[in-house]
Scaffold this motif. Structure first.
Motif, mmCIF file in Angstrom:
data_model
loop_
_atom_site.group_PDB
_atom_site.id
_atom_site.type_symbol
_atom_site.label_atom_id
_atom_site.label_comp_id
_atom_site.label_asym_id
_atom_site.label_seq_id
_atom_site.Cartn_x
_atom_site.Cartn_y
_atom_site.Cartn_z
ATOM 1 N N ASP A 1 29.600 -18.084 -3.276
ATOM 2 C CA ASP A 1 30.063 -17.941 -1.900
ATOM 3 C C ASP A 1 28.954 -17.527 -0.945
ATOM 4 N N ILE A 2 27.835 -17.051 -1.472
ATOM 5 C CA ILE A 2 26.714 -16.701 -0.597
ATOM 6 C C ILE A 2 26.138 -17.996 -0.051
ATOM 7 N N ALA A 3 26.173 -18.123 1.273
ATOM 8 C CA ALA A 3 25.761 -19.365 1.913
ATOM 9 C C ALA A 3 24.504 -19.218 2.762
ATOM 10 N N ILE A 4 24.175 -17.996 3.156
ATOM 11 C CA ILE A 4 23.016 -17.788 4.039
ATOM 12 C C ILE A 4 22.358 -16.455 3.699
ATOM 13 N N LEU A 5 21.042 -16.465 3.574
ATOM 14 C CA LEU A 5 20.250 -15.248 3.431
ATOM 15 C C LEU A 5 19.751 -14.886 4.820
ATOM 16 N N VAL A 6 20.023 -13.667 5.264
ATOM 17 C CA VAL A 6 19.609 -13.218 6.594
ATOM 18 C C VAL A 6 18.494 -12.188 6.433
ATOM 19 N N LEU A 7 17.335 -12.495 7.008
ATOM 20 C CA LEU A 7 16.195 -11.582 7.024
ATOM 21 C C LEU A 7 15.776 -11.372 8.468
ATOM 22 N N ALA A 8 15.142 -10.239 8.747
ATOM 23 C CA ALA A 8 14.609 -9.992 10.084
ATOM 24 C C ALA A 8 13.105 -9.775 9.991
ATOM 25 N N GLY B 1 5.794 -5.053 14.075
ATOM 26 C CA GLY B 1 4.480 -4.421 14.112
ATOM 27 C C GLY B 1 3.346 -5.395 13.859
ATOM 28 N N SER B 2 2.138 -4.885 13.985
ATOM 29 C CA SER B 2 0.945 -5.715 13.812
ATOM 30 C C SER B 2 0.633 -5.983 12.342
ATOM 31 N N GLU B 3 1.346 -5.314 11.423
ATOM 32 C CA GLU B 3 1.070 -5.500 9.997
ATOM 33 C C GLU B 3 1.646 -6.793 9.427
ATOM 34 N N GLY B 4 2.377 -7.536 10.212
ATOM 35 C CA GLY B 4 2.925 -8.808 9.751
ATOM 36 C C GLY B 4 4.435 -8.826 9.836
ATOM 37 N N PRO B 5 5.047 -9.919 9.410
ATOM 38 C CA PRO B 5 6.488 -10.108 9.593
ATOM 39 C C PRO B 5 7.353 -9.330 8.615
ATOM 40 N N GLY B 6 6.766 -8.750 7.576
ATOM 41 C CA GLY B 6 7.518 -8.037 6.551
ATOM 42 C C GLY B 6 7.259 -8.664 5.202
ATOM 43 N N PRO B 7 7.443 -7.912 4.127
ATOM 44 C CA PRO B 7 7.051 -8.399 2.810
ATOM 45 C C PRO B 7 7.848 -9.609 2.324
ATOM 46 N N LEU B 8 9.137 -9.661 2.585
ATOM 47 C CA LEU B 8 9.923 -10.808 2.120
ATOM 48 C C LEU B 8 9.546 -12.081 2.866
ATOM 49 N N ILE B 9 9.414 -11.977 4.166
ATOM 50 C CA ILE B 9 9.048 -13.157 4.957
ATOM 51 C C ILE B 9 7.624 -13.580 4.634
ATOM 52 N N ALA B 10 6.728 -12.616 4.441
ATOM 53 C CA ALA B 10 5.353 -12.944 4.064
ATOM 54 C C ALA B 10 5.332 -13.686 2.732
ATOM 55 N N ALA B 11 6.167 -13.270 1.796
ATOM 56 C CA ALA B 11 6.232 -13.958 0.498
ATOM 57 C C ALA B 11 6.706 -15.396 0.665
ATOM 58 N N LEU B 12 7.646 -15.607 1.561
ATOM 59 C CA LEU B 12 8.143 -16.956 1.810
ATOM 60 C C LEU B 12 7.071 -17.839 2.428
ATOM 61 N N ALA B 13 6.290 -17.261 3.327
ATOM 62 C CA ALA B 13 5.307 -18.033 4.075
ATOM 63 C C ALA B 13 4.012 -18.264 3.296
ATOM 64 N N SER B 14 3.742 -17.440 2.297
ATOM 65 C CA SER B 14 2.466 -17.545 1.582
ATOM 66 C C SER B 14 2.515 -18.612 0.503
ATOM 67 N N GLY B 15 1.387 -19.090 0.144
ATOM 68 C CA GLY B 15 1.300 -20.055 -0.952
ATOM 69 C C GLY B 15 1.687 -19.447 -2.279
ATOM 70 N N SER B 16 1.506 -18.125 -2.424
ATOM 71 C CA SER B 16 1.835 -17.490 -3.695
ATOM 72 C C SER B 16 3.333 -17.504 -3.956
ATOM 73 N N ALA B 17 4.123 -17.619 -2.916
ATOM 74 C CA ALA B 17 5.573 -17.659 -3.109
ATOM 75 C C ALA B 17 5.988 -18.940 -3.826
ATOM 76 N N ALA B 18 5.167 -19.952 -3.738
ATOM 77 C CA ALA B 18 5.507 -21.226 -4.380
ATOM 78 C C ALA B 18 5.577 -21.107 -5.894
ATOM 79 N N HIS B 19 4.973 -20.081 -6.461
ATOM 80 C CA HIS B 19 4.977 -19.922 -7.911
ATOM 81 C C HIS B 19 5.985 -18.880 -8.374
ATOM 82 N N GLY B 20 6.689 -18.252 -7.460
ATOM 83 C CA GLY B 20 7.640 -17.213 -7.822
ATOM 84 C C GLY B 20 9.072 -17.688 -7.743
ATOM 85 N N ALA B 21 9.961 -16.776 -7.383
ATOM 86 C CA ALA B 21 11.396 -17.055 -7.381
ATOM 87 C C ALA B 21 11.848 -17.854 -6.160
#
Length: 187
Positions: free
Chosen positions: A132-139, A143-163
């Protein structure tokens, strides 16, 4: 020898590689918005958006908190158990705090899920387990440190080898700088 009925037989390799179909619009099911609840300030923006969308669309909210206790297993003499108990108590308090917020915002009673492991892996496992989970909501962080760890993982090339490549639902990214009124206009 007789054949095993397909309903209880082991899935074929092809079937095990195919994603399970989302059930959120089938009779007896409801669309759910998944939010990762953590200590980040942007978590509230994702939760606010999910609660408002759920309220307006007749859906539900699932809140996931993941405890990363890799160090707990290396402790001895009960220290690891104490670390796990303290982390669990803090996580449950955080989930209850945000559950009260979801109820106030939407009138929806959110589901609370507490897991131990790596966040990305547990997000994928929960989505795979709950059709029933249809959408993952992230914010996104502001700050200047980046968009956040989950979003950074999605955007990085290293995320392609993970979950993340196994993620079977769309992701809604909420700008962390949006006010309640701005989110209300969008949700």
């Amino acid at each position: 020898m007789h054949a095993v009925p397909r309903s209880i037989a082991q899935p074929t390799r092809r079937e095990s590689l195919m994603p399970r179909r989302r059930q959120s619009f089938e009779p007896g099911h409801a669309r759910k918005f998944l939010v990762v609840v953590d200590e980040t300030p942007e978590c509230d923006r994702a939760l606010y958006y999910a609660a408002r969308r759920a309220s307006r669309t007749g859906g539900g909210v699932v809140m996931l908190t993941v405890m990363d206790l890799a160090d707990a297993s290396s402790q001895w003499l009960g220290v690891g158990d104490l670390m796990r108990a303290e982390a669990s108590e803090q996580a449950n308090a955080r989930l209850e705090h945000f559950a009260a917020r979801v109820r106030r915002l939407s009138g929806v009673e959110p589901e609370r899920v507490l897991r131990e492991g790596k966040v990305a892996d547990e997000v994928v496992r929960l989505i795979e387990a709950d059709e029933d989970i249809a959408i993952l909501v992230l914010a996104a962080a502001t700050g200047s440190e980046g968009p956040g760890p989950l979003i950074a993982a999605l955007a990085s090339g290293s995320a392609a080898h993970g979950a993340w490549p196994r993620l079977l639902v769309p992701i809604t990214l909420v700008p962390g700088s949006l006010t309640d009124d701005e989110i209300d206009a969008l949700a």
